[in-house]
Enzyme design. Structure first.
Site, PDB file in Angstrom:
ATOM      1  N   HIS A  21      -7.729  -5.513   0.462  1.00  0.00           N
ATOM      2  CA  HIS A  21      -6.408  -4.893   0.741  1.00  0.00           C
ATOM      3  C   HIS A  21      -5.379  -5.503   1.567  1.00  0.00           C
ATOM      4  O   HIS A  21      -4.048  -5.454   1.412  1.00  0.00           O
ATOM      5  CB  HIS A  21      -6.727  -3.417   1.118  1.00  0.00           C
ATOM      6  CG  HIS A  21      -5.612  -2.514   1.200  1.00  0.00           C
ATOM      7  ND1 HIS A  21      -5.286  -2.016  -0.241  1.00  0.00           N
ATOM      8  CD2 HIS A  21      -4.837  -1.611   1.773  1.00  0.00           C
ATOM      9  CE1 HIS A  21      -4.112  -1.162   0.116  1.00  0.00           C
ATOM     10  NE2 HIS A  21      -4.079  -0.917   1.153  1.00  0.00           N
ATOM     11  N   SER A  66       0.984  -1.279  -0.199  1.00  0.00           N
ATOM     12  CA  SER A  66       0.185  -0.091   0.156  1.00  0.00           C
ATOM     13  C   SER A  66       0.828   1.188  -0.170  1.00  0.00           C
ATOM     14  O   SER A  66       1.552   1.452  -0.876  1.00  0.00           O
ATOM     15  CB  SER A  66      -1.101  -0.006   1.208  1.00  0.00           C
ATOM     16  OG  SER A  66      -1.720   0.794   0.943  1.00  0.00           O
TER      17      SER A  66
END
Length: 400
Positions: free
Chosen positions: A373, A177
């Protein structure tokens, strides 16, 4: 949009409620009767203590950046072995690579397969709240950075330190990320660092953000807008959050659902047994300006430097709008690993990024429809279905 007074009045009620609920967690309470003792223990250990608990070697290192921030790093030392560097995402820390334990967490896996593993921490999180002259608790100037500064200053300081300590010419890089965002900043603004990377593995990569679909995005935007003048440090690690989320089935369910609303709902592969450990280490703190910068990317549909407004932009950049990061200068070997149910890193945006990067050597859109995620890091089957392939790909590239 909620008014400022509504937000402030209701936030005070919410804070009081959190405080009340946190008092419910006492010995013999919900968390102790519903979770294994080892999981609760892991929630209360720091990263170094976790490694020691599971009988892995650990070293703590401190690196000072050119702008005088002091960063903590954790190392699973294997002297003489090829070094790899793992960089966490927003609000996260080095612990993210180890909290799922030796049978599942990626840092253990790569160490067990012969690598010298280094875990970084960005300025402002629980392991890097230090500076040579400024106090993060009393000096507002400490909190003037975004993830731009992490890419420009933190990453090169840590990468150079690892190379100096190990004697290797290159390292393998793993970013998750924000750990990918900061790499794009570094490798585009300081392209000489491309030569120091044997391969960059981008997990849930973030650059373009037009197609972000987190349901709580609107609330986050309102909070950032109203809070920036008063709040700089955002969600530092606090025991109160842990106590609140695990006070009862109701608070636990609320926290878990909030988590799903941010990262994507993946009930099947989320290891809910480890939820106390996750909340014990995440969030680990960041600067609110980092979130503000991401909001700007969403609004502008660009991957660019921070927008300070036309007047200040002219002073800083010599033009009224912030410049784009020159992604075409990123010549390092790049592996992209992304999913279909990621609320923060849309596959559409990643595919756009893939078309610009000059040297994508692995493009893995996982077919599992619910992976979110965090699944590649924390998912029940992440080792078998993600980490093994990353190891296989990494072995193709030289560290010389």
């Amino acid at each position: 949009m909620c008014s400022k007074n509504w937000w402030w009045n209701n936030s005070k009620v919410f804070i009081v409620l959190l405080g009340f609920l946190s008092l419910k967690l006492v010995h013999g309470s919900y968390v102790e009767t519903h979770y294994p003792k080892s999981v609760i223990e892991d929630a209360n250990l720091d990263a170094a203590q976790l490694l020691k608990k599971y009988h892995y070697p650990v070293e703590k290192h401190f690196v000072t950046t050119k702008d005088n921030y002091i960063l903590g790093m954790h190392r699973l030392p294997r002297p003489g072995a090829p070094p790899i560097f793992m960089m966490h995402g927003l609000l996260d820390s080095s612990a993210t690579w180890i909290i799922m334990g030796p049978q599942n967490a990626p840092a253990y896996y790569f160490y067990d397969n012969g690598y010298d593993v280094w875990l970084g921490n960005s300025r402002g999180n629980r392991y890097s709240r230090n500076h040579t002259t400024m106090d993060p608790d009393t000096d507002p100037e400490f909190w003037t950075f975004s993830w731009h500064e992490i890419g420009i200053h933190d990453l090169p300081a840590m990468i150079d330190y690892i190379l100096q300590q190990t004697g290797f010419k290159k390292i393998g890089y793993f970013g998750h990320s924000q750990g990918t965002t900061t790499f794009w900043v570094l490798a585009s603004m300081h392209p000489e660092y491309n030569e120091k990377i044997t391969m960059m593995h981008a997990l849930a990569p973030v650059a373009f953000m037009r197609h972000v679909k987190a349901p709580l995005l609107g609330y986050a935007r309102s909070f950032v807008k109203m809070s920036e003048p008063r709040i700089r440090e955002f969600m530092p690690r606090k025991e109160m959050l842990w106590r609140t989320c695990l006070a009862s089935p109701i608070t636990e369910g609320t926290c878990l659902e909030t988590y799903y609303q941010v990262v994507g709902k993946d009930v099947e592969t989320t290891n809910t047994t480890m939820f106390p450990t996750i909340v014990g280490h995440f969030p680990a703190g960041c600067n609110l300006k980092q979130i503000s910068h991401y909001m700007q990317l969403i609004d502008s549909d660009r991957f660019c430097q921070f927008d300070y407004g036309a007047k200040e932009n002219m002073k800083r950049y010599g033009k009224s709008t912030p410049p784009d990061y020159p992604l075409e200068k990123i010549t390092a070997n790049v592996g992209l690993y992304y999913t279909l149910n990621d609320y923060l890193s849309s596959e559409v945006d990643v595919k756009r990024l893939a078309k610009i990067l000059p040297n994508v050597v692995e493009d893995s859109l996982y077919p599992h429809k619910k992976w979110n995620h965090m699944t590649m890091l924390w998912g029940i089957n992440a080792r078998e279905m993600a980490h093994k392939r990353m190891l296989e790909v990494m072995k193709n590239y030289s560290y010389e």
